[in-house]
Design an enzyme around this catalytic site. Structure first.
Site, PDB file in Angstrom:
ATOM      1  N   CYS A 182       0.848  -1.438  -0.129  1.00  0.00           N
ATOM      2  CA  CYS A 182      -0.229  -0.053  -0.051  1.00  0.00           C
ATOM      3  C   CYS A 182       0.721   1.377  -0.051  1.00  0.00           C
ATOM      4  O   CYS A 182       0.201   2.477  -0.250  1.00  0.00           O
ATOM      5  CB  CYS A 182      -0.992  -0.207   1.236  1.00  0.00           C
ATOM      6  SG  CYS A 182      -2.129  -1.246   1.176  1.00  0.00           S
TER       7      CYS A 182
ATOM      8  N   GLN B  19      -5.161  -9.343   5.707  1.00  0.00           N
ATOM      9  CA  GLN B  19      -5.049  -7.722   6.212  1.00  0.00           C
ATOM     10  C   GLN B  19      -6.442  -7.542   6.854  1.00  0.00           C
ATOM     11  O   GLN B  19      -6.658  -7.005   7.922  1.00  0.00           O
ATOM     12  CB  GLN B  19      -5.038  -6.792   4.969  1.00  0.00           C
ATOM     13  CG  GLN B  19      -3.608  -6.710   4.258  1.00  0.00           C
ATOM     14  CD  GLN B  19      -3.362  -5.562   3.752  1.00  0.00           C
ATOM     15  OE1 GLN B  19      -4.142  -4.636   3.415  1.00  0.00           O
ATOM     16  NE2 GLN B  19      -2.428  -5.669   2.628  1.00  0.00           N
TER      17      GLN B  19
ATOM     18  N   GLY C  39       1.133  -4.066   3.355  1.00  0.00           N
ATOM     19  CA  GLY C  39       1.206  -5.558   3.772  1.00  0.00           C
ATOM     20  C   GLY C  39       2.459  -6.298   4.065  1.00  0.00           C
ATOM     21  O   GLY C  39       3.564  -5.619   3.944  1.00  0.00           O
TER      22      GLY C  39
ATOM     23  N   CYS D 298      -0.167   2.218   6.544  1.00  0.00           N
ATOM     24  CA  CYS D 298       0.192   0.627   6.897  1.00  0.00           C
ATOM     25  C   CYS D 298       0.499   0.001   5.469  1.00  0.00           C
ATOM     26  O   CYS D 298      -0.072   0.204   4.452  1.00  0.00           O
ATOM     27  CB  CYS D 298      -0.906   0.100   7.642  1.00  0.00           C
ATOM     28  SG  CYS D 298      -2.699   0.085   6.915  1.00  0.00           S
TER      29      CYS D 298
ATOM     30  N   SER E 266     -11.535   1.013   3.457  1.00  0.00           N
ATOM     31  CA  SER E 266     -11.281   1.709   2.356  1.00  0.00           C
ATOM     32  C   SER E 266     -11.926   0.949   1.219  1.00  0.00           C
ATOM     33  O   SER E 266     -12.245  -0.137   1.321  1.00  0.00           O
ATOM     34  CB  SER E 266      -9.741   1.761   2.153  1.00  0.00           C
ATOM     35  OG  SER E 266      -9.258   0.408   1.998  1.00  0.00           O
TER      36      SER E 266
ATOM     37  N   HIS F 166      -8.719   3.934  -2.075  1.00  0.00           N
ATOM     38  CA  HIS F 166      -7.444   3.412  -1.814  1.00  0.00           C
ATOM     39  C   HIS F 166      -7.014   2.668  -3.067  1.00  0.00           C
ATOM     40  O   HIS F 166      -6.828   1.537  -3.016  1.00  0.00           O
ATOM     41  CB  HIS F 166      -7.586   2.645  -0.802  1.00  0.00           C
ATOM     42  CG  HIS F 166      -6.344   2.029  -0.148  1.00  0.00           C
ATOM     43  ND1 HIS F 166      -4.964   2.388  -0.547  1.00  0.00           N
ATOM     44  CD2 HIS F 166      -6.050   1.085   0.720  1.00  0.00           C
ATOM     45  CE1 HIS F 166      -4.170   1.886   0.210  1.00  0.00           C
ATOM     46  NE2 HIS F 166      -4.518   0.992   0.723  1.00  0.00           N
TER      47      HIS F 166
ATOM     48  N   SER G 162     -25.522   9.265   4.535  1.00  0.00           N
ATOM     49  CA  SER G 162     -25.457   8.015   5.130  1.00  0.00           C
ATOM     50  C   SER G 162     -25.604   8.309   6.679  1.00  0.00           C
ATOM     51  O   SER G 162     -25.618   9.523   7.030  1.00  0.00           O
ATOM     52  CB  SER G 162     -24.113   7.254   4.960  1.00  0.00           C
ATOM     53  OG  SER G 162     -24.124   5.682   5.398  1.00  0.00           O
TER      54      SER G 162
ATOM     55  N   ARG H 156     -19.579   9.231  -0.243  1.00  0.00           N
ATOM     56  CA  ARG H 156     -21.129   8.993  -0.159  1.00  0.00           C
ATOM     57  C   ARG H 156     -21.684   9.890   0.714  1.00  0.00           C
ATOM     58  O   ARG H 156     -21.030  10.172   1.645  1.00  0.00           O
ATOM     59  CB  ARG H 156     -21.549   7.502   0.397  1.00  0.00           C
ATOM     60  CG  ARG H 156     -21.129   6.291  -0.427  1.00  0.00           C
ATOM     61  CD  ARG H 156     -21.531   5.119   0.215  1.00  0.00           C
ATOM     62  NE  ARG H 156     -20.955   4.931   1.283  1.00  0.00           N
ATOM     63  CZ  ARG H 156     -19.583   3.949   1.524  1.00  0.00           C
ATOM     64  NH1 ARG H 156     -18.925   3.672   0.478  1.00  0.00           N
ATOM     65  NH2 ARG H 156     -19.249   3.901   2.800  1.00  0.00           N
TER      66      ARG H 156
END
Length: 388
Positions: free
Chosen positions: A89, A152, A376, A374, A243, A344, A219, A216
């Site tokens: 990432c 993850q 992997g 963060c 994400s 993401h 919500s 969005r």
């Protein structure tokens, strides 16, 4: 002493899964931001010593060094080389780190750093294949961690459980992310950092795509409470507090302050400090906590010195755990929304976030900003920028 400065930073709007960018080629999308940099700064691409390009899924259309493909797709001189970087990432944040190291060391005078991911066509896990070529990490690593296969989503759930972060807290964080991003769009806060792109819809009509499409509006906590757990039957991680699967790219022009002055360029910020950190690969996603501490120590700064934080919202539990450990002001963390709202696009996220951060710092006169993601395998990058 040589330094590393960001002259300009630009990104595409982030497309949602199956959305406006989903049918484009990764090299073509990358070329769009490379040429947007040229248009904004007015430099000759032949000046670029290297293009360092992040990508987490180097398979299919992203294989064969997509960074080099991007240079060629942009029509830049064949003399401009490129390399593709994979730190999961944080790939394009790592690309910025390598560009900065290159110009500070004197290996480069000018570098372009960024990254890309079109997850609509290359979803998570694509590079693992069907197992016929083996699996990542291998038996020695799995033996070290008692046979656990790293995941993850499960790591994010473990973090929520460890820190006692509730479903409601995570859902509220998700709502806040969307609300902040929507407010930023309405106020035109992303306008200067986005390079609009012409896209063709399924019916053959063309249009200009210029706004992140994963945001969005309207919500509620009640709506989010109705979403099913994503990774564990009784878990609290859902699509509403994680994400999004996204498509996008971003690029930054990196050079020395001296070289920028000679060219008549006005830099936006200095890359003050750049570090990486490792952590437990099982929970995997707590890396921004030690990476932040490491960056601040190296920089000789405190949390109070940082005016804006960008902590990638891979999952709400990740950024909320970071918040609890650091004691940072929630209002200064992802003030324009994060990955839960904007998206993401893994290999391109570091560049997208840094582009957003440096423009936010400039717009608000913020001297120091810190970004961490963060990654992997249990890693994290952290970068401190200083406004110029």
């Amino acid at each position: 002493m040589r330094d590393a400065v960001i002259v300009d930073a630009v990104r595409t709007p982030v497309g949602r899964r199956g959305g406006s960018l989903s049918q484009l080629h990764s090299a073509s999308l990358s070329a769009h931001v490379l040429n947007a940099l040229v248009e904004r700064v007015g430099f000759d691409p032949a000046l670029v010593d290297d293009v360092i390009w992040g990508c987490a899924s180097a398979v299919g259309m992203q294989a064969g060094c997509v960074g080099r493909a991007a240079v060629l797709a942009a029509g830049w001189p064949e003399s401009v080389p490129a390399v593709t970087v994979d730190r999961q990432c944080g790939s394009s944040q790592q690309a910025v780190h390598q560009a900065a190291a290159g110009v500070i060391s004197g290996q480069y005078d000018v570098a372009v750093a960024g990254g890309v991911e079109i997850m609509s066509r290359l979803p998570l896990g694509t590079t693992r294949g069907d197992g016929s070529f083996g699996e990542p990490f291998g038996p020695d690593v799995f033996d070290r961690y008692d046979g656990i296969r790293f995941n993850q989503g499960m790591g994010a759930q473990m973090i929520a459980d460890e820190y006692g972060i509730t479903r409601t807290e995570m859902d509220q964080h998700g709502l806040d992310s969307h609300a902040r991003a929507a407010q930023a769009v309405d106020a035109g806060r992303f306008k200067d950092q986005i390079a609009p792109i012409t896209v063709t819809d399924e019916d053959g009509t063309t249009r200009v795509f210029d706004t992140d499409e994963g945001i969005r509006r309207g919500s509620t906590l009640d709506k989010l409470a109705g979403l099913k757990p994503a990774f564990k039957e009784d878990g609290t991680i859902t699509a509403g507090n994680a994400s999004q699967v996204s498509d996008g790219t971003g690029a930054l022009l990196v050079t020395t302050g001296e070289f920028a002055k000679a060219q008549g360029w006005t830099p936006m910020a200095r890359i003050h400090t750049a570090v990486v950190a490792g952590t437990d690969p099982v929970t995997m996603l707590t890396g921004p906590i030690p990476a932040t501490a490491k960056a601040l120590k190296k920089a000789g700064l405190s949390m109070d010195d940082i005016g804006a934080f960008e902590i990638n919202e891979a999952f709400a539990s990740v950024s909320l755990a970071w918040l609890r450990e650091t004691g940072a002001d929630y209002e200064r963390m992802n003030p324009l929304g994060g990955a839960m709202a904007i998206g993401h696009p893994i290999g391109g996220s570091g560049a997208r976030i840094m582009t957003t951060l440096v423009h936010h710092m400039r717009d608000n006169g913020i001297r120091y900003g810190l970004q961490s993601m963060c990654e992997g395998g249990g890693m994290a990058n952290a970068t401190i920028l200083e406004l110029l």
